[in-house]
Design an enzyme around this catalytic site. Structure first.
Site, PDB file in Angstrom:
ATOM      1  N   LYS A  95      45.222  31.644  70.450  1.00  0.00           N
ATOM      2  CA  LYS A  95      45.344  32.973  71.052  1.00  0.00           C
ATOM      3  C   LYS A  95      45.519  33.962  69.918  1.00  0.00           C
ATOM      4  O   LYS A  95      45.992  33.591  68.844  1.00  0.00           O
ATOM      5  CB  LYS A  95      46.568  33.049  71.973  1.00  0.00           C
ATOM      6  CG  LYS A  95      46.475  34.145  72.998  1.00  0.00           C
ATOM      7  CD  LYS A  95      45.634  33.701  74.173  1.00  0.00           C
ATOM      8  CE  LYS A  95      45.442  34.799  75.189  1.00  0.00           C
ATOM      9  NZ  LYS A  95      44.749  34.265  76.385  1.00  0.00           N
TER      10      LYS A  95
HETATM   11  P1  NAD Z   1      42.489  43.074  82.124  1.00  0.00           P
HETATM   12  O1  NAD Z   1      43.026  43.890  80.990  1.00  0.00           O
HETATM   13  O2  NAD Z   1      41.037  43.095  82.408  1.00  0.00           O
HETATM   14  O3  NAD Z   1      43.255  43.476  83.490  1.00  0.00           O
HETATM   15  C1  NAD Z   1      44.633  43.447  83.618  1.00  0.00           C
HETATM   16  C2  NAD Z   1      45.012  44.081  84.950  1.00  0.00           C
HETATM   17  O4  NAD Z   1      46.430  43.977  85.142  1.00  0.00           O
HETATM   18  C3  NAD Z   1      44.688  45.576  85.036  1.00  0.00           C
HETATM   19  O5  NAD Z   1      44.290  45.902  86.356  1.00  0.00           O
HETATM   20  C4  NAD Z   1      46.035  46.227  84.730  1.00  0.00           C
HETATM   21  O6  NAD Z   1      46.164  47.550  85.234  1.00  0.00           O
HETATM   22  C5  NAD Z   1      46.961  45.265  85.419  1.00  0.00           C
HETATM   23  N1  NAD Z   1      48.338  45.334  84.908  1.00  0.00           N
HETATM   24  C6  NAD Z   1      48.751  45.426  83.621  1.00  0.00           C
HETATM   25  N2  NAD Z   1      50.096  45.487  83.574  1.00  0.00           N
HETATM   26  C7  NAD Z   1      50.523  45.419  84.852  1.00  0.00           C
HETATM   27  C8  NAD Z   1      51.801  45.442  85.446  1.00  0.00           C
HETATM   28  N3  NAD Z   1      52.900  45.556  84.706  1.00  0.00           N
HETATM   29  N4  NAD Z   1      51.865  45.358  86.795  1.00  0.00           N
HETATM   30  C9  NAD Z   1      50.756  45.237  87.540  1.00  0.00           C
HETATM   31  N5  NAD Z   1      49.522  45.209  87.034  1.00  0.00           N
HETATM   32  C10 NAD Z   1      49.416  45.310  85.712  1.00  0.00           C
HETATM   33  O7  NAD Z   1      43.003  41.580  81.853  1.00  0.00           O
HETATM   34  P2  NAD Z   1      42.389  40.239  82.460  1.00  0.00           P
HETATM   35  O8  NAD Z   1      41.404  39.700  81.508  1.00  0.00           O
HETATM   36  O9  NAD Z   1      42.056  40.452  83.887  1.00  0.00           O
HETATM   37  O10 NAD Z   1      43.664  39.281  82.352  1.00  0.00           O
HETATM   38  C11 NAD Z   1      44.681  39.249  83.347  1.00  0.00           C
HETATM   39  C12 NAD Z   1      45.491  37.966  83.177  1.00  0.00           C
HETATM   40  O11 NAD Z   1      44.614  36.828  83.310  1.00  0.00           O
HETATM   41  C13 NAD Z   1      46.148  37.788  81.817  1.00  0.00           C
HETATM   42  O12 NAD Z   1      47.352  37.079  81.996  1.00  0.00           O
HETATM   43  C14 NAD Z   1      45.155  36.945  81.045  1.00  0.00           C
HETATM   44  O13 NAD Z   1      45.746  36.233  79.967  1.00  0.00           O
HETATM   45  C15 NAD Z   1      44.699  36.017  82.147  1.00  0.00           C
HETATM   46  N6  NAD Z   1      43.408  35.356  81.908  1.00  0.00           N
HETATM   47  C16 NAD Z   1      42.288  36.092  81.634  1.00  0.00           C
HETATM   48  C17 NAD Z   1      41.081  35.434  81.457  1.00  0.00           C
HETATM   49  C18 NAD Z   1      39.790  36.177  81.218  1.00  0.00           C
HETATM   50  O14 NAD Z   1      38.735  35.523  81.165  1.00  0.00           O
HETATM   51  N7  NAD Z   1      39.790  37.485  81.110  1.00  0.00           N
HETATM   52  C19 NAD Z   1      41.021  34.038  81.521  1.00  0.00           C
HETATM   53  C20 NAD Z   1      42.182  33.315  81.811  1.00  0.00           C
HETATM   54  C21 NAD Z   1      43.370  34.008  82.013  1.00  0.00           C
END
Ligand code: NAD
Length: 418
Positions: free
Chosen positions: A110
């Protein structure tokens, strides 16, 4: 590791607690604990950025390669003002068990920069991404460590990372990152992969709980790359997405996920979408729905928010959204929790397909990607469900036992050098 209830549970505490439990449940040794609880390589870098007004600012950047025992390390790059080394180590550890659970030939990694990307112009974001890439350049590469998008980064950042690496190599190296634009060697289906995988996990969890999929109600916290695509996939599968939220708050009463996304794209938030009612993120967690999908950040379901949760199934789109104390509350209530390393593994699975396609310079159809994603996820889900029954453990414990067990076995077979 035990924690007093007043102590804030950090993602690293959570990850180490779960690892200790898996080691004990598998009957592994203290040598295994020592090996598996230690990240293999940590790089902390200073990332200077020249702002558009000529000011120079310094940001902290990280790349943690938690494990390379089963193959090159693999994991996302996060741009978020709150990230620190401990959280990056925790997320790299989770990637290690996730890749092992899904049987991908990878270790876990990461990285990220402690910056708020919403305060950067496009050009500043590009300069920061390129400088971060050049600082971590010596330890990444298609055979070493392959970054991907995470919170606050997307395919634009991956294109700049790929270009920076390639310019230094002297030729195009598409396989150095995944989650790239399709024209640069990205894979069909990668953008929606994590959300599509979450949807597969939701349907399987409902089947386990004998709840009809058609019309089942869902609340989703986070409407980014995971939350939006999960919402869209679930709506197409006949479920009813009744509430979603982002960092500014949540809404109910929208007519479709698509229309809400259109509003969010134009306004930067779902809050205020026409015809909707607003609710807080905590209120969203406590809605009387069939399925709750935390898809934002870590530490959302805690000892204080878990008691109010009424969903029958929690499917973790985010990484480490549930603290050990929150998890205990959910288990005591009989809620089926599909853990992060299983539920959100669709992203790294299709990243693996992208890397394979880049290595072979031969690209798959969208149907092939979908079919292979489905088959890898279903195999992992079935293994977890069976282990949960045979070992009388929760799905989280079962997933950790399988992932940690595979990495421990790989360590044993490779032996200790020298
Ligand atoms: P992103 O930046 O695209 O979206 C994050 C979302 O969460 C946004 O809508 C944001 O406004 C919201 N958010 C942020 N802080 C918040 C809070 N305090 N309360 C409520 N909502 C909040 O990120 P993503 O890629 O969608 O990732 C989201 C989660 O999924 C993370 O934990 C990430 O590690 C995990 N993840 C992502 C992927 C991927 O392929 N993108 C894969 C596996 C896991």
């Amino acid at each position: 590791m035990t924690m007093a209830s007043s102590k804030k549970e950090s993602p690293l505490d959570t990850a180490l607690t779960q690892l200790r439990r898996a080691i004990d449940q598998l009957g592994l040794s203290e040598n295994d604990w020592n090996t598996l609880s230690t990240p293999r390589r940590i790089l902390e870098v200073a990332v200077p950025l020249r702002r558009d007004d000529d000011r120079v600012e310094m940001y902290k950047g990280y790349r943690v390669q938690y494990s390379t025992t089963r193959g090159p390390s693999k994991g996302g790059v996060r741009f978020h003002q709150d990230i620190d080394l401990d959280e990056t180590v925790a997320l790299a550890m989770l990637m290690t068990w996730k890749c092992a659970l899904t049987n991908l030939p990878y270790g876990g990694a990461k990285g990220g920069v402690a910056v708020n990307p919403s305060q950067l112009s496009e050009r500043e974001n590009e300069r920061l991404t390129r400088r971060y890439t050049s600082e971590i350049l010596p330890i990444i590469g298609p055979e070493r460590d392959i970054p991907a998008p995470d919170v606050g980064t997307d395919e634009r950042n991956m294109a700049w990372m790929m270009d920076t690496y390639s310019v230094n190599a002297g030729y195009s190296v598409p396989g150095v990152v995944t989650g790239k634009p399709i024209v640069l060697g990205g894979s069909l289906g990668r953008t929606s992969a994590t959300g599509d995988g979450v949807a597969i996990a939701v349907c399987e969890a409902l089947r386990q709980k004998k709840i009809a999929q058609d019309g089942a109600t869902v609340a989703i916290q986070g409407f980014g790359k995971v939350g939006y695509w999960a919402a869209l996939a679930l709506e197409k599968l006949g479920l009813k997405v009744v509430a979603v939220s982002d960092v500014k708050g949540g809404v109910t009463g929208f007519s479709s996920v698509e229309s809400l996304q259109k509003f969010a794209r134009e306004n930067g938030t779902v809050v205020g979408a026409p015809g909707t009612e607003t609710l807080t993120n905590t209120e969203l967690l406590h809605l009387p729905v069939d399925v709750l999908v935390p898809a934002a950040l870590a530490d959302s379901i805690t000892h204080s928010t878990a008691p109010g949760i009424k969903a029958k199934v929690v499917v973790e789109g985010a990484n480490a959204p549930t603290t050990p104390q929150g998890d205990q509350v959910l288990n005591d209530k009989g809620i089926l929790v599909v853990p992060d390393i299983l539920a959100n593994s669709g992203g790294v699975i299709v990243s693996y397909f992208e890397w394979v396609q880049d290595k072979q310079n031969f690209f798959w159809s969208a149907d092939e990607v979908k079919e292979n994603l489905n088959s890898i996820m279903m195999r992992a889900i079935n293994e977890v469900a069976e282990t949960s029954v045979s070992k009388k453990v929760t799905w989280r414990e079962a997933a950790n036992m399988i992932g940690v067990g595979r990495v421990a076995q790989a360590h044993r077979l490779r032996g200790l050098y020298p």
